[in-house]
Scaffold this active site. Structure first.
Site, PDB file in Angstrom:
ATOM      1  N   CYS A  13       0.848  -1.196   0.000  1.00 45.52           N
ATOM      2  CA  CYS A  13       0.000   0.000   0.000  1.00 45.52           C
ATOM      3  C   CYS A  13       0.878   1.239   0.000  1.00 45.52           C
ATOM      4  CB  CYS A  13      -0.925   0.007   1.213  1.00 45.52           C
ATOM      5  SG  CYS A  13      -0.022   0.094   2.782  1.00 45.52           S
ATOM      6  N   CYS A  16       3.294   1.611   2.892  1.00 45.38           N
ATOM      7  CA  CYS A  16       4.557   0.860   2.736  1.00 45.38           C
ATOM      8  C   CYS A  16       5.560   1.684   1.931  1.00 45.38           C
ATOM      9  CB  CYS A  16       4.303  -0.469   2.045  1.00 45.38           C
ATOM     10  SG  CYS A  16       3.225  -1.592   2.936  1.00 45.38           S
ATOM     11  N   CYS A  83      33.636  15.172 -37.225  1.00 43.26           N
ATOM     12  CA  CYS A  83      34.980  15.239 -36.647  1.00 43.26           C
ATOM     13  C   CYS A  83      34.928  14.802 -35.195  1.00 43.26           C
ATOM     14  CB  CYS A  83      35.562  16.642 -36.767  1.00 43.26           C
ATOM     15  SG  CYS A  83      34.705  17.854 -35.743  1.00 43.26           S
ATOM     16  N   CYS A  86      32.589  16.595 -32.840  1.00 40.95           N
ATOM     17  CA  CYS A  86      31.192  16.170 -32.939  1.00 40.95           C
ATOM     18  C   CYS A  86      30.939  14.949 -32.058  1.00 40.95           C
ATOM     19  CB  CYS A  86      30.842  15.825 -34.389  1.00 40.95           C
ATOM     20  SG  CYS A  86      31.010  17.189 -35.546  1.00 40.95           S
ATOM     21  N   ASP A 510      45.537 -22.311 -31.820  1.00 43.16           N
ATOM     22  CA  ASP A 510      44.693 -23.436 -32.181  1.00 43.16           C
ATOM     23  C   ASP A 510      45.454 -24.256 -33.215  1.00 43.16           C
ATOM     24  OD1 ASP A 510      42.473 -25.104 -32.501  1.00 43.16           O
ATOM     25  OD2 ASP A 510      41.764 -23.920 -34.186  1.00 43.16           O
TER      26      ASP A 510
END
Length: 671
Positions: A13, A16, A83, A86, A510
């Site tokens: 509620c 709370c 650039c 920006c 690997d």
């Protein structure tokens, strides 16, 4: 200040909610706001606040609390960034939003942002980008971005050609006489000053029109008090142009000597050269996306959906989890899933690097982009779209290309303050030379007015001091590095990993496709009776038409040795065991010991040799005809010719070398 969101359970509620706000609000410097419907607590507090204290206060009030850490990650293409200033501007306005952590990559023209949906919406990010004067574009696929970039490059090339067509004659007309080059008599500056001045003006206008974006972007950024590189170009070229227009007016009013104080060629040459740089930059950006496009092409565009009405071909993006799909021999797996019915062998080299196909039976996992080499199977779709393993690899490459190395972060900080500092220096330099020309005329070159020389100095500072090399070189290098790495099977996790690679003192390789070729080749032939050529002809004829890499290796070896390869009357693939074929009326079996045992073929004569070859990391295949063993053919993934030299060079550099493989220990030891 920072904002954090907590999920709170047990509130029933308004009382709370008020209780939670009250107990949390008692903490020093903490402001609390509870949403009862959403059962969330939003806390605004200073940086460094001990958040466990917040949770403890809520729990003492009788509720269960958990900090919400789930963030949403988005990539937003942004138009209008030209650039480093920006990108710094966009990054700054986004990071001001609650819970937003944004990183702008100028090379890819994208924003990578992480944010809490409870505090900030995607529309807020787009609105902030628009407010900064840039265009948030819709999320696009790699192909769509490629098409847009190719269109932009075509437009840039056209504008560059226009600029060059008018700049070259203008530059010759203005500067040619200074180095003794002839100009047409009717345009001679001394004899026809009006014609000369008007011709220079008319040649300059198309160049400025071709570079109009410099003025729109540059003056727009100035209006927003966020100057960028385009602002430098716009200010410098505009100053030169307006001063030259003033000179043309003087010429028209009878002051013909002013024709020698025009700077139209400076305006045109500056615009043309910067357009050339922008075009080359766009071309380099376009090339860096090829690695991702190559990865995306591994996934098939369509899938065969099995429904109650039968089979139906649909776009792969329409596959939903749980769908039943048919995958025919030679087709690529459309999504991640599991085999439901059928047996086959799948080439998973694009994921694992292993050249040998892996046998698949019901219950085994299948991955999008891998190749079904043998039998038809039905599969259940589990992970689709962006959730497949292949999509995650693509995302990893994209994130690596979009990540900022530490040196790039430093460059952004410098670029953010570079433009206004340069503008101030240019103004000071211009005023200083103007004053020097007034009080000490002898310091000004002969034939040049003080204001003309001061303007030249100011323009030089504005245009030459461009921060784009600083802001663009590093991200472009990361894009190229990670892109080329992906093309060669090397996935670089981040820009920071790429930058610190020079500190590597150990390397783990690997085996398959890296140290070895990744393509099986015939390495040994053992014959019971007769000659090796006859055995090879029999085996190659039986394997003709096989889609299995081991069979293809036998056929390729026969052709390489000049052995004739016939056509088998029948060919049956036996997944996990080998093949059965009819050659010249003989029933031919080629495969492993299990296949021979099933057909009661005695392999004792070559058993020891087969075991010895297996110990060396090779794959032995028995060849039998009409129930009698004819010989043995061994196939293996051989070491690359350059591997020994490369590994030896790495050892000389003091790097420790290790190898990992999914093969058995015998094969690893043999390599």
């Amino acid at each position: 200040m920072q904002q954090k969101v907590f999920d709170v359970e047990g509130m029933t509620c308004a009382a709370c909610a008020a209780r939670v706000e009250k107990v949390v609000g008692r903490l020093p410097g903490v402001q609390a706001s509870v949403n009862l419907a959403a059962e969330t607590l939003v806390v605004t507090c200073p940086e460094g606040t001990n958040l466990p204290d917040v949770a403890a206060a809520v729990e003492r009030a009788g509720f269960t609390v958990k900090e919400r850490t789930q963030q949403r990650h988005v990539n937003i293409p942004v138009g209008g960034m030209t650039c480093a200033a920006c990108s710094a501007r966009v990054e700054k306005v986004l990071n001001r939003l609650p819970s937003v952590q944004a990183s702008v990559n100028l090379a890819t023209e994208t924003v990578s942002a992480a944010y809490d949906p409870a505090l900030t919406r995607l529309s807020d990010l787009r609105g902030a980008i628009e407010a900064a004067g840039y265009q948030p574009l819709t999320a696009q696929t790699v192909d769509e971005r490629t098409q847009r970039r190719q269109k932009d490059i075509r437009v840039m090339r056209l504008k560059l050609m226009i600029a060059l067509v008018f700049t070259l004659p203008l530059f010759y007309l203005a500067m040619g006489p200074l180095v003794g080059l002839p100009v047409p008599a009717f345009l001679n500056a001394d004899n026809y000053p009006v014609r000369n001045a008007l011709t220079q003006l008319l040649l300059t206008l198309p160049v400025m029109a071709a570079g109009y974006r410099f003025y729109i972007n540059g003056f727009g950024a100035l209006a927003r008090r966020a100057p960028n590189m385009d602002s430098l170009v716009a200010l410098g070229t505009s100053a030169a142009f307006l001063y030259s227009v003033y000179g043309v007016v003087q010429v028209l009013n009878g002051h013909h000597h002013a024709v020698h104080n025009l700077y139209f060629e400076s305006t045109a040459v500056i615009i043309a050269l910067i357009m050339l740089g922008k075009t080359l930059e766009a071309l380099s950006k376009g090339r860096t996306g090829q690695a991702i496009r190559a990865l995306m092409q591994l996934a098939p565009a369509t899938a065969v959906l099995i429904t109650q009405a039968g089979e139906k071909e649909i776009p792969a993006e329409e596959v939903e989890p749980g769908d039943l799909l048919l995958v025919r021999p030679g087709a690529r797996i459309p999504v991640d899933g599991v085999v439901k019915t059928g047996h086959t062998a799948v080439d998973e080299a694009m994921l694992t690097g292993e050249s040998m196909p892996r046998d698949k039976q019901p219950g085994d996992k299948l991955y999008a982009g891998t190749l079904n080499t043998m039998g038809a199977v039905t599969m259940r779709a589990d992970q689709v779209g962006q959730d497949t393993a292949l999509s995650q690899i693509i995302k990893l490459v994209e994130n690596a290309q979009g990540s900022k190395a530490p040196i790039a972060q430093l460059a952004d900080k410098v670029s953010a303050v570079f433009v206004p500092v340069v503008a101030a220096i240019a103004l000071i330099a211009g005023l200083a030379w103007l004053a020097a020309g007034h009080f000490m005329p002898q310091v000004i070159p002969e034939g040049v007015t003080p204001i003309g020389f001061a303007l030249t100095v100011m323009i030089a500072v504005l245009v030459i001091a461009c921060p784009c090399a600083l802001g663009l070189a590093t991200p472009t290098a990361i894009m190229v590095g990670t892109g080329l790495g992906a093309q060669h099977g090397i996935l670089i996790k981040s820009g920071e990993a790429l930058e610190t690679a020079h500190k590597v003192d150990a390397m783990i390789f690997d085996k398959t496709g890296t140290i070895t070729l990744g393509q099986p080749q015939v390495t040994a032939l053992e014959v019971i009776s007769g000659d090796a050529a006859a055995l090879l002809e029999l085996a190659a004829t039986a394997e003709q038409g096989s889609e299995h890499p081991l069979g293809q290796a036998i056929v390729a070896h026969a052709r390489k040795m000049g052995v004739p390869v016939g056509t088998a009357a029948a060919l049956t693939a036996l997944p996990g065991r080998g093949v059965e074929a009819t050659v010249n009326g003989q029933r031919v079996l080629i495969g492993n010991a299990q296949l021979m045992q099933e057909n009661h073929v005695d392999t004792g004569a070559l058993l020891a040799r087969a075991q010895a070859l297996a110990q060396q990391g090779q794959t032995p295949m028995y060849v039998a005809a009409d129930g009698r063993l004819q010989g043995l053919i061994a196939v293996a993934d051989v070491i690359r010719p350059t591997s020994r030299q490369a590994l030896a060079q790495l050892k000389r550099m003091g790097i420790q070398l290790y190898m990992i493989t999914g093969d058995n220990e015998r094969t690893a030891q043999a390599i």
